[in-house]
Design a protein around this motif. Structure first.
Motif, PDB file in Angstrom:
ATOM      1  N   LEU A 165       0.819  -1.207   0.000  1.00 52.18           N
ATOM      2  CA  LEU A 165       0.000   0.000   0.000  1.00 52.18           C
ATOM      3  C   LEU A 165       0.856   1.262   0.000  1.00 52.18           C
ATOM      4  N   ARG A 166       1.984   1.230   0.704  1.00 51.58           N
ATOM      5  CA  ARG A 166       2.894   2.378   0.623  1.00 51.58           C
ATOM      6  C   ARG A 166       3.415   2.540  -0.799  1.00 51.58           C
ATOM      7  N   LEU A 167       3.685   1.402  -1.451  1.00 49.48           N
ATOM      8  CA  LEU A 167       4.159   1.454  -2.834  1.00 49.48           C
ATOM      9  C   LEU A 167       3.099   2.024  -3.764  1.00 49.48           C
ATOM     10  N   THR A 168       1.849   1.605  -3.606  1.00 50.30           N
ATOM     11  CA  THR A 168       0.804   2.152  -4.485  1.00 50.30           C
ATOM     12  C   THR A 168       0.665   3.659  -4.282  1.00 50.30           C
ATOM     13  N   GLY A 169       0.818   4.105  -3.034  1.00 50.90           N
ATOM     14  CA  GLY A 169       0.742   5.538  -2.778  1.00 50.90           C
ATOM     15  C   GLY A 169       1.859   6.316  -3.426  1.00 50.90           C
TER      16      GLY A 169
END
Length: 274
Positions: A165-169
């Motif tokens: 999720l940090r990566l998608t952000g």
């Protein structure tokens, strides 16, 4: 306004897609989603057919498993859809279920590394750039699309864990939340990806006399909603209040009337969701 959509599930036979797509297009629904679960229907083929059968509704693909699809091919397919059906395609990519990737001989040792490399390359190709990259997994040599989209298009990415999720952000244009995230889960995703990135949340929904039993069979965790239109709309409003820009209501795999489910969401739930 909260965008509202529904799902053609891979448990449904391909031949009922047209009825669901046309019902969504004839209604007030914003989106119809198709999946690319192994080893069911192709997400790209299903999306292309749904788009060709309709005139208004947006069609989302969630998710294209990046280990299974070469990034240049994915960019070609996405760009073609965007040229044929401007402003109506929503593209989502993700790790893919690792057991399926193993079955297909496509599993990688670092899904996070692959997804970051893939997102960087895919978004650049869809911007019409020439891309040369020699990554751990993504390798391109002076690749440029002959027919890129005519204007920038967003690429969504999905996942479950905090690292993804940090990566998608950081690396995607929007985040697809896994189905049946409770309100606290959507709130945490909003905190992770930031205040401006679009979030698409999904929620299992059942309605009718056996709604509770079917939901319990499909979602043992109990996260989902069974009931009438107001009950469903209240759940949608709750997800919107904690950060979801779009809520996609997905039937269970044993939904007895998928086209009727589309009409229920469009005719009864949509008017209750601001």
């Amino acid at each position: 306004m909260t965008a509202l959509g529904t799902v053609f599930r891979p448990q449904f036979p391909p031949e009922i897609l047209r009825g669901m797509a046309e019902a969504a297009d004839d209604s007030a629904l914003d989106q119809l989603w198709v999946w690319e679960d192994c080893f069911s229907e192709s997400g790209v083929a299903s999306a292309a057919a749904a788009l060709a059968w309709t005139e208004r509704v947006s069609v989302g693909i969630g998710l294209l498993p990046v280990p299974l699809r070469n990034v240049a091919l994915a960019a070609m397919e996405a760009a073609t859809l965007h040229r044929l059906f401007p402003d109506r395609v929503i593209l989502g990519v993700g790790h893919g279920l690792q057991v399926w990737m193993g079955q297909a001989g496509a599993r990688v040792s670092s899904p996070l590394t692959l997804l970051r490399e893939y997102l960087d390359a895919l978004r650049a190709l869809l911007r019409g750039e020439e891309v040369t990259v020699d990554g751990t997994y993504v390798k391109l040599d002076k690749v440029r699309l002959d027919w890129p989209p005519l204007k920038p298009v967003p690429v969504f990415a999905g996942g479950i864990g905090p690292k993804t999720l940090r990566l998608t952000g950081e690396a995607a244009d929007g985040t697809l939340a896994v189905a049946d995230q409770p309100a606290d889960g959507v709130r945490r995703i909003r905190e992770t990806v930031g205040p401006t990135q679009p979030i698409i949340a999904a929620l299992h929904v059942t309605t009718g006399p056996d709604a509770a039993e079917r939901l319990a069979r499909a979602v043992p965790s109990g996260v989902g909603v069974a009931g009438d239109a107001e009950t469903v709309a209240a759940a949608v409003r709750t997800l919107a209040a904690v950060g979801a820009d779009t809520v996609v209501l997905q039937p269970t795999g044993d939904e007895p009337d998928p086209v009727g489910f589309v009409r229920f969401v469009a005719d009864e739930v949509r008017p209750l969701v601001p």
